[in-house]
Design an enzyme around this catalytic site. Structure first.
Site, PDB file in Angstrom:
ATOM      1  N   ARG A 118       2.746   5.777  -3.389  1.00 22.52           N
ATOM      2  CA  ARG A 118       3.581   6.823  -4.029  1.00 22.52           C
ATOM      3  C   ARG A 118       3.549   6.624  -5.608  1.00 22.52           C
ATOM      4  NH1 ARG A 118       6.185   4.549   0.432  1.00 22.52           N
ATOM      5  NH2 ARG A 118       7.064   2.945  -0.747  1.00 22.52           N
ATOM      6  N   ASP A 123       0.800  -1.204  -0.058  1.00 16.79           N
ATOM      7  CA  ASP A 123       0.019  -0.042  -0.077  1.00 16.79           C
ATOM      8  C   ASP A 123       0.906   1.304   0.090  1.00 16.79           C
ATOM      9  OD1 ASP A 123       0.791   0.342   2.614  1.00 16.79           O
ATOM     10  OD2 ASP A 123      -1.011  -0.178   3.513  1.00 16.79           O
ATOM     11  N   GLY A 124       1.972   1.156   0.604  1.00 21.13           N
ATOM     12  CA  GLY A 124       3.104   2.382   0.625  1.00 21.13           C
ATOM     13  C   GLY A 124       3.518   2.607  -1.001  1.00 21.13           C
ATOM     14  N   ASP A 153      -2.997   2.682   8.078  1.00 23.61           N
ATOM     15  CA  ASP A 153      -1.781   1.695   7.885  1.00 23.61           C
ATOM     16  C   ASP A 153      -1.176   1.432   9.322  1.00 23.61           C
ATOM     17  OD1 ASP A 153       0.283   0.146   6.419  1.00 23.61           O
ATOM     18  OD2 ASP A 153       1.699   1.897   6.725  1.00 23.61           O
ATOM     19  N   ASP A 172      -1.370  -2.169  11.649  1.00 24.67           N
ATOM     20  CA  ASP A 172      -0.185  -2.793  11.995  1.00 24.67           C
ATOM     21  C   ASP A 172      -0.324  -2.989  13.601  1.00 24.67           C
ATOM     22  OD1 ASP A 172       0.884  -2.797   9.523  1.00 24.67           O
ATOM     23  OD2 ASP A 172       1.962  -0.869   9.879  1.00 24.67           O
TER      24      ASP A 172
END
EC number: 2.7.8.11
Length: 227
Positions: free
Chosen positions: A63, A58-59, A76, A80
């Protein structure tokens, strides 16, 4: 002449960002995983670890498609922390002393919450901005993605291994770990490898908590000194 009002951004569009949809999938995977954590440990391990791997996806997607959002970052981190917390609670019901896992849970939540709050007080845009930290290990962790990945993966894999190798309820944690390490097998090698990364992560959590607490104290001192 009246000024034209700027169009308000659509809330729904942020909720439907691709990386945020990946985040929702992570939540769903975790829900299914924990629903079968006692009845089907292998399936739990696959689903939980796949959800963990999606954390990196997802990160990258955010970007890649220029869809970075505050909501996505919060989703996110919350995912976690909650998923790790749930796994630690389960392990605390399997192993003795259970205080070990409850202490790890408290350290994980406290260190990350303090870090986020101190980031807000310092006016930084990211909790990963630790360039001004005096701890070389802390700077290395947030400055080197490979080292960070190793530490994070080690923690999650170690917890999964502990869940898989537990044969009975109320297992003695130290006895199980020592017995597994002395078997001289691929599993014992993996356990040793993850133990080192896990120990690094817990050390960093302590440093993170102390550093964040210092920022909060410094903020109070500066606030008191203002006329």
């Amino acid at each position: 002449m009246a000024k034209k009002e700027r169009p308000r951004p659509e809330k729904l569009s942020v909720y439907l960002y691709i990386p945020n949809i990946v985040g929702y999938m992570r939540v769903l995977l975790n829900c299914v995983a924990f629903a079968v954590c006692f009845s089907n440990k292998p399936l739990f391990s696959v689903l939980y670890f796949f959800s963990f791997c999606c954390d990196a996806v997802d990160g990258w997607v955010a970007r890649r498609f220029n869809q970075v959002s505050t909501f996505g970052a919060v989703l996110d981190m919350v995912t976690d922390r909650v998923s790790t917390a749930c796994l630690l609670v389960i392990l605390s019901q399997i192993y003795r002393p259970s205080l070990v896992f409850l202490s790890l849970l408290a350290l994980d939540i406290a260190s990350h919450w303090l870090q986020m709050y101190s980031t807000f007080l310092a006016g930084k845009s990211s909790h990963k901005d630790v360039k001004d930290s005096t701890s070389w290990l802390f700077r290395l962790y947030y400055g080197n993605r490979i080292f960070m990945c190793y530490c994070c993966v080690s923690c999650e894999v170690l917890y999964i291994i502990l869940l898989l190798i537990a044969k009975n309820q109320s297992e003695n944690l130290l006895n199980v770990v020592v017995a597994t390490l002395t078997q001289i097998s691929p599993l014992s090698f993996l356990l040793a490898l993850t133990l080192f990364g896990w120990s690094m992560k817990q050390t960093i959590n302590v440093i993170q908590m102390k550093t964040a607490a210092d920022v909060c104290v410094l903020y109070d001192i500066e606030k008191q000194q203002k006329p």
